[in-house]
Write a protein that holds these residues in place. Structure first.
Motif, short mmCIF file in Angstrom:
data_model
loop_
_atom_site.label_atom_id
_atom_site.label_comp_id
_atom_site.label_asym_id
_atom_site.label_seq_id
_atom_site.Cartn_x
_atom_site.Cartn_y
_atom_site.Cartn_z
N CYS A 133 -4.57 -2.79 -1.79
CA CYS A 133 -3.59 -2.86 -2.88
C CYS A 133 -3.95 -4.07 -3.75
O CYS A 133 -4.81 -4.86 -3.39
CB CYS A 133 -2.17 -3.02 -2.32
SG CYS A 133 -1.93 -4.53 -1.38
N ASP A 134 -3.24 -4.21 -4.85
CA ASP A 134 -3.41 -5.40 -5.67
C ASP A 134 -2.62 -6.54 -5.04
O ASP A 134 -1.53 -6.33 -4.50
CB ASP A 134 -2.91 -5.17 -7.09
CG ASP A 134 -3.82 -4.23 -7.88
OD1 ASP A 134 -5.01 -4.16 -7.57
OD2 ASP A 134 -3.32 -3.59 -8.82
N THR A 174 2.14 -4.03 -6.02
CA THR A 174 1.32 -5.24 -6.01
C THR A 174 2.03 -6.31 -5.20
O THR A 174 3.23 -6.53 -5.39
CB THR A 174 1.13 -5.75 -7.46
OG1 THR A 174 0.43 -4.75 -8.20
CG2 THR A 174 0.36 -7.05 -7.50
N HIS A 198 0.83 -1.20 0.00
CA HIS A 198 0.00 0.00 0.00
C HIS A 198 0.87 1.26 0.00
O HIS A 198 0.66 2.16 -0.82
CB HIS A 198 -0.93 0.00 1.21
CG HIS A 198 -1.70 1.27 1.37
ND1 HIS A 198 -2.74 1.61 0.53
CD2 HIS A 198 -1.56 2.30 2.24
CE1 HIS A 198 -3.22 2.78 0.89
NE2 HIS A 198 -2.51 3.22 1.92
N GLU A 209 2.65 1.78 -3.31
CA GLU A 209 1.78 1.68 -4.49
C GLU A 209 2.24 0.53 -5.37
O GLU A 209 2.48 0.68 -6.57
CB GLU A 209 1.74 3.01 -5.25
CG GLU A 209 1.15 4.14 -4.42
CD GLU A 209 1.09 5.46 -5.16
OE1 GLU A 209 1.56 5.54 -6.31
OE2 GLU A 209 0.59 6.43 -4.57
N HIS A 246 0.70 -14.62 -12.72
CA HIS A 246 -0.15 -13.59 -13.31
C HIS A 246 0.55 -12.25 -13.49
O HIS A 246 -0.03 -11.32 -14.04
CB HIS A 246 -1.42 -13.40 -12.48
CG HIS A 246 -2.27 -14.64 -12.42
ND1 HIS A 246 -3.02 -14.96 -11.34
CD2 HIS A 246 -2.45 -15.64 -13.31
CE1 HIS A 246 -3.64 -16.11 -11.56
NE2 HIS A 246 -3.30 -16.54 -12.75
N HIS A 281 -7.00 -9.08 -2.09
CA HIS A 281 -6.84 -8.36 -3.35
C HIS A 281 -7.85 -7.22 -3.45
O HIS A 281 -9.05 -7.41 -3.25
CB HIS A 281 -7.03 -9.29 -4.55
CG HIS A 281 -6.99 -8.55 -5.85
ND1 HIS A 281 -5.83 -8.04 -6.37
CD2 HIS A 281 -7.98 -8.17 -6.68
CE1 HIS A 281 -6.10 -7.40 -7.49
NE2 HIS A 281 -7.41 -7.47 -7.70
N GLY A 282 -7.34 -6.04 -3.72
CA GLY A 282 -8.20 -4.88 -3.92
C GLY A 282 -8.63 -4.17 -2.67
O GLY A 282 -9.23 -3.09 -2.75
N THR A 338 -1.62 -10.62 -6.14
CA THR A 338 -1.73 -11.57 -7.24
C THR A 338 -0.74 -12.72 -7.10
O THR A 338 0.16 -12.68 -6.26
CB THR A 338 -1.53 -10.86 -8.60
OG1 THR A 338 -1.94 -11.71 -9.65
CG2 THR A 338 -0.09 -10.41 -8.80
#
Length: 164
Positions: A153-154, A137, A132, A135, A160, A149-150, A156
């Motif tokens: 932050c992202d 992932t 976070h 910025e 992916h 996820h989301g 994965t």
């Protein structure tokens, strides 16, 4: 691209029987190349190195216990740096500026969760906080962490991630 590397990826890369082993190995190789080419930054909280170190020590002890006595002493020796999943990968340490940064993050996480998800464990929170703040992932194989996820932050899986 900025990514926060979760220890689950590094640890899976050391364990051939682990689900995600091949994806973890491939991702770490792609990350090394992308960082070297200037196309990505890999970040992590200090917990990454601690978790990977503990996993390396446990694997070495496990191998030593299964080896004939003559080889056991050699296996117990610390792993060479080239054997580490983090070898050759420039990972930038992410640390909080102060306690206020962590309190602000926890407040944001609480508001965004709206009671619909239990808090992750403290270690997972550190990876989410790092991503976070940067910025970035989070790249993980941890099923519990993937559920976030989301939220802030992202998050994965390694297979992916598209590294340029």
């Amino acid at each position: 691209m900025r990514i926060v590397l979760d220890s689950s990826v590094a640890i899976a890369s050391m364990k051939p029987a682990e689900p995600g082993h091949a994806d973890a190995l491939a991702f770490l190789e792609r990350a090394r190349a992308a960082v070297a080419a200037g196309g990505a930054r890999v970040l992590a909280p200090a917990e990454l190195w601690l978790e990977v170190y503990v996993a390396e020590q446990r694997l070495a002890a496990s191998r030593a216990s299964r080896a004939p006595p003559a080889r056991a002493a050699a296996i117990r020796a610390p792993a060479a740096a080239s054997e580490s999943p983090l070898a050759g990968l420039a990972v930038e340490l992410v640390a909080p500026a102060d306690e206020g940064a962590i309190a602000e993050f926890l407040g944001l996480l609480t508001r965004r969760m709206r009671g619909c998800r239990p808090f992750a464990n403290a270690t997972d929170l550190v990876y989410l906080w790092a991503a976070h703040g940067a910025e970035a992932t989070v790249v993980t194989l941890d099923e519990g962490l993937l559920k976030y996820h989301g939220v802030v932050c992202d998050v994965t899986r390694p297979q992916h991630v598209r590294l340029g």
